[in-house]
Design an enzyme around this catalytic site. Structure first.
Site, PDB file in Angstrom:
ATOM      1  N   GLU A 118      47.908 -25.126 -38.948  1.00  0.00           N
ATOM      2  CA  GLU A 118      47.200 -24.118 -39.735  1.00  0.00           C
ATOM      3  C   GLU A 118      48.071 -23.106 -40.433  1.00  0.00           C
ATOM      4  O   GLU A 118      47.318 -22.030 -40.853  1.00  0.00           O
ATOM      5  CB  GLU A 118      46.292 -23.191 -38.397  1.00  0.00           C
ATOM      6  CG  GLU A 118      45.505 -24.095 -37.604  1.00  0.00           C
ATOM      7  CD  GLU A 118      44.382 -24.874 -38.423  1.00  0.00           C
ATOM      8  OE1 GLU A 118      44.340 -24.944 -39.471  1.00  0.00           O
ATOM      9  OE2 GLU A 118      43.677 -25.860 -37.719  1.00  0.00           O
ATOM     10  N   HIS A 142      44.901 -17.229 -34.208  1.00  0.00           N
ATOM     11  CA  HIS A 142      44.128 -18.300 -34.057  1.00  0.00           C
ATOM     12  C   HIS A 142      43.919 -18.507 -32.698  1.00  0.00           C
ATOM     13  O   HIS A 142      44.744 -18.890 -32.048  1.00  0.00           O
ATOM     14  CB  HIS A 142      44.089 -19.480 -34.974  1.00  0.00           C
ATOM     15  CG  HIS A 142      43.273 -20.506 -34.808  1.00  0.00           C
ATOM     16  ND1 HIS A 142      42.015 -20.349 -34.801  1.00  0.00           N
ATOM     17  CD2 HIS A 142      43.582 -21.826 -34.366  1.00  0.00           C
ATOM     18  CE1 HIS A 142      41.466 -21.537 -34.578  1.00  0.00           C
ATOM     19  NE2 HIS A 142      42.349 -22.599 -34.179  1.00  0.00           N
ATOM     20  N   HIS A 144      41.168 -20.656 -29.495  1.00  0.00           N
ATOM     21  CA  HIS A 144      39.929 -21.319 -29.004  1.00  0.00           C
ATOM     22  C   HIS A 144      39.293 -20.366 -27.959  1.00  0.00           C
ATOM     23  O   HIS A 144      39.164 -20.738 -26.787  1.00  0.00           O
ATOM     24  CB  HIS A 144      40.471 -22.657 -28.359  1.00  0.00           C
ATOM     25  CG  HIS A 144      41.079 -23.394 -29.619  1.00  0.00           C
ATOM     26  ND1 HIS A 144      41.593 -24.672 -29.429  1.00  0.00           N
ATOM     27  CD2 HIS A 144      41.094 -23.079 -31.046  1.00  0.00           C
ATOM     28  CE1 HIS A 144      41.821 -25.144 -30.611  1.00  0.00           C
ATOM     29  NE2 HIS A 144      41.794 -24.332 -31.549  1.00  0.00           N
ATOM     30  N   GLU A 172      31.239  -0.789 -27.509  1.00  0.00           N
ATOM     31  CA  GLU A 172      32.630  -0.583 -28.416  1.00  0.00           C
ATOM     32  C   GLU A 172      32.823  -1.480 -29.651  1.00  0.00           C
ATOM     33  O   GLU A 172      33.382  -1.022 -30.580  1.00  0.00           O
ATOM     34  CB  GLU A 172      33.922  -1.095 -27.510  1.00  0.00           C
ATOM     35  CG  GLU A 172      34.136  -2.304 -27.093  1.00  0.00           C
ATOM     36  CD  GLU A 172      35.383  -2.670 -26.413  1.00  0.00           C
ATOM     37  OE1 GLU A 172      35.386  -3.385 -25.511  1.00  0.00           O
ATOM     38  OE2 GLU A 172      36.444  -1.596 -26.672  1.00  0.00           O
ATOM     39  N   HIS A 213      34.885 -24.547 -33.270  1.00  0.00           N
ATOM     40  CA  HIS A 213      36.281 -24.460 -33.317  1.00  0.00           C
ATOM     41  C   HIS A 213      36.928 -23.427 -32.504  1.00  0.00           C
ATOM     42  O   HIS A 213      37.785 -23.284 -31.687  1.00  0.00           O
ATOM     43  CB  HIS A 213      36.917 -24.973 -34.494  1.00  0.00           C
ATOM     44  CG  HIS A 213      38.337 -24.979 -34.685  1.00  0.00           C
ATOM     45  ND1 HIS A 213      38.951 -25.869 -35.291  1.00  0.00           N
ATOM     46  CD2 HIS A 213      39.268 -24.479 -33.882  1.00  0.00           C
ATOM     47  CE1 HIS A 213      40.198 -25.885 -35.409  1.00  0.00           C
ATOM     48  NE2 HIS A 213      40.514 -25.032 -34.176  1.00  0.00           N
TER      49      HIS A 213
END
Ligand code: 2HA
Ligand code: ZN
Length: 275
Positions: A118, A142, A144, A172, A213
């Site tokens: 990525e 990134h 999951h 919050e 994803h």
């Protein structure tokens, strides 16, 4: 494995701690997720004594002039966050970006490896977040995030629907991400197309969700970026806990209440998402 002093340098220590924290949260099954950090001049100088003979330049398929000559710490393609602490120099490394801002080469670590699949998405996100924050943004993460991913099966895939659901699920949230979150429809991961779609959203948002994803979060340092991801994922978890009771929702945080939070905490809420 012998560990040399590069592992005591702040930016390397912080990077490794964040990888392990993400693993412990359950966000990095197998080789899931990736992390990049745009190094400061002082980080580069501290790490330079450990640099090896640079590798070949590799074109990324994306370009960003404002990242020319930068150095990034990056997790490796196919590498497991779970292994970062015990096999650091194979699991992540440092890359230098060329003067055109379209290629990287490895200068430390990533032994027998290359940067995350990525990297194009991270790179384009770094480019737009650097521009949007006057250079303050340094981290792209990134993950999951289980509860966030699950939400992409039941909520409309719009920035508005996700921003409202998350804001309303924990007080919050409007303070932590007052601009909301972006949503990228399902796309093939790992390439230039998803990188461009994500970075377009990151002009507005600190975080973007990839349908079915995961999540991309950004920030100036490891604490703030991890905290943003954690806050979003926790809010999604609360949303699920409420849904799972099967009970009717008797009350939520109203739009007036959201406005009141924003006023007291001095943040500008994205009005497009309020009724
Ligand atoms: O590296 O998370 O999106 C594994 C991934 C790809
Ligand atoms: Zn992923």
């Amino acid at each position: 494995m012998a560990k040399n002093a590069i592992y005591n340098i702040n930016c390397i220590e912080g990077f490794m701690r964040m990888c392990n924290d993400g693993w412990l949260q359950g966000w990095h099954e197998r080789n899931g997720g990736n992390l990049t950090y745009r190094m400061k001049a002082e980080d580069i100088e501290a790490c330079r004594p450990y640099f090896k003979e640079p590798g070949e330049w590799v074109n990324m398929g994306v370009q960003a002039e404002n990242l020319a000559g930068e150095y990034f710490i990056t997790t490796g393609s196919g590498k497991f966050f779970r292994n970062v602490e015990i096999r650091p120099c194979e699991s992540f490394g440092i890359v230098e970006i060329n003067e055109k801002g379209d290629s990287w080469r490895i200068v430390w670590g990533l032994e027998g490896a290359k940067p995350t699949s990525e990297f194009p998405s991270h790179f384009m996100n770094h480019s737009v977040r650097k521009a949007a924050t006057n250079g303050a943004n340094r981290v792209i993460y990134h993950l999951h995030a289980t509860n966030v991913i699950a939400l992409t099966y039941v909520l409309p895939l719009t920035d508005r629907a996700f921003s409202r659901a998350l804001w309303q699920s924990a007080t919050e949230c409007p303070v932590v991400f007052p601009e909301g979150v972006g949503v990228v429809p399902w796309m093939v991961p790992g390439g230039a197309d998803i990188a461009m779609a994500t970075s377009e959203l990151m002009k507005t948002y600190q975080a973007a969700i990839w349908a079915q994803h995961g999540l991309f979060a950004s920030g100036p340092d490891f604490d703030i970026t991890f905290g943003l991801a954690h806050t979003i994922e926790k809010s999604a978890e609360i949303y699920w806990k409420v849904l799972a009771t099967g009970q009717p929702v008797l009350q939520t945080i109203t739009d007036d209440a959201l406005r009141a939070i924003a006023k007291d905490f001095g943040v500008q809420l994205n009005e497009a998402f309020l009724d």
